[in-house]
Design an enzyme around this catalytic site. Sequence first.
Site, short mmCIF file in Angstrom:
data_model
loop_
_atom_site.label_atom_id
_atom_site.label_comp_id
_atom_site.label_asym_id
_atom_site.label_seq_id
_atom_site.Cartn_x
_atom_site.Cartn_y
_atom_site.Cartn_z
N ASP A 12 0.93 -1.02 -0.15
CA ASP A 12 -0.07 -0.23 -0.03
C ASP A 12 0.96 1.45 -0.11
O ASP A 12 2.02 1.16 0.57
CB ASP A 12 -0.90 0.01 1.22
N ARG A 13 0.51 2.48 -0.52
CA ARG A 13 1.46 3.58 -0.59
C ARG A 13 1.18 4.27 0.81
O ARG A 13 2.19 4.29 1.59
CB ARG A 13 0.96 4.46 -1.74
N ASP A 14 0.20 4.96 0.89
CA ASP A 14 0.06 6.22 1.96
C ASP A 14 -0.28 5.36 3.20
O ASP A 14 -1.11 4.64 3.45
CB ASP A 14 -1.07 6.94 1.86
N ASP A 21 -0.55 11.73 5.16
CA ASP A 21 -0.82 13.22 5.87
C ASP A 21 -1.84 13.61 4.95
O ASP A 21 -2.03 14.90 4.70
CB ASP A 21 0.28 14.26 5.69
N TYR A 23 -4.23 13.62 1.67
CA TYR A 23 -4.19 13.51 0.35
C TYR A 23 -2.70 14.01 -0.31
O TYR A 23 -2.87 15.01 -0.80
CB TYR A 23 -5.34 14.20 -0.33
N CYS A 93 -6.33 3.45 -7.78
CA CYS A 93 -7.76 3.54 -8.29
C CYS A 93 -8.31 5.15 -7.79
O CYS A 93 -8.30 5.53 -6.56
CB CYS A 93 -8.40 2.59 -7.42
N LYS A 112 -9.80 -0.92 -3.33
CA LYS A 112 -9.60 -1.63 -2.03
C LYS A 112 -10.73 -1.13 -1.17
O LYS A 112 -11.25 -0.08 -1.13
CB LYS A 112 -8.41 -1.53 -1.36
#
Length: 176
Positions: A12-14, A21, A23, A93, A112
């Site tokens: 996952d990224r964020d 933090d 968006y 997405c 997701k």
Amino acid sequence: MQRMKRPAIFFDRDGVLNEDDGYVYETTKLKWIDGAREAVKTANDAGYLVFVVTNQSGVARGFFDEHHVQALHEWMAAELAGIGAHVDAFEYCPYHPDAVIERYRQVSHRRKPAPGMITDLLERFPVDIGRSILIGDKPTDLEAARAAGVHGILFSGGNLAEFVRSVLHPGRNIGN
């Protein structure tokens, strides 16, 4: 000739690769999680395919455009290349059922907890699903992994490189 299947790590990224933090879409605001770049290199060096799968509803909410997401991923790839690491594919997405921008207002099989980003990658790359993992920071990440037949592991913070080493080599003392 069939390509040799390799295990993969889906990040996952964020909240996993970078601090969440809100968006994040500007390179100047992205803060890498401790050990994130090294975690990708560890996975590369261990022979794993490396993928990023990230919901980016900020596009649907009108906070930024898809080209911002793509530019950030290009910048992340360049940062990783600086230490000899790479991501095989970034998937995102931009859709959300409550989007303010109409063209993004939809239920998507790629958002997701749906597994679409993962299953799309499984179709494009020779992934050994049984030896692959997804590292996420939310239950929706793990639900997507489970739905795609990939083992999901919750990352709750700390040094990501140490976390990845402990997952790839569970018996080794990584010295916390």
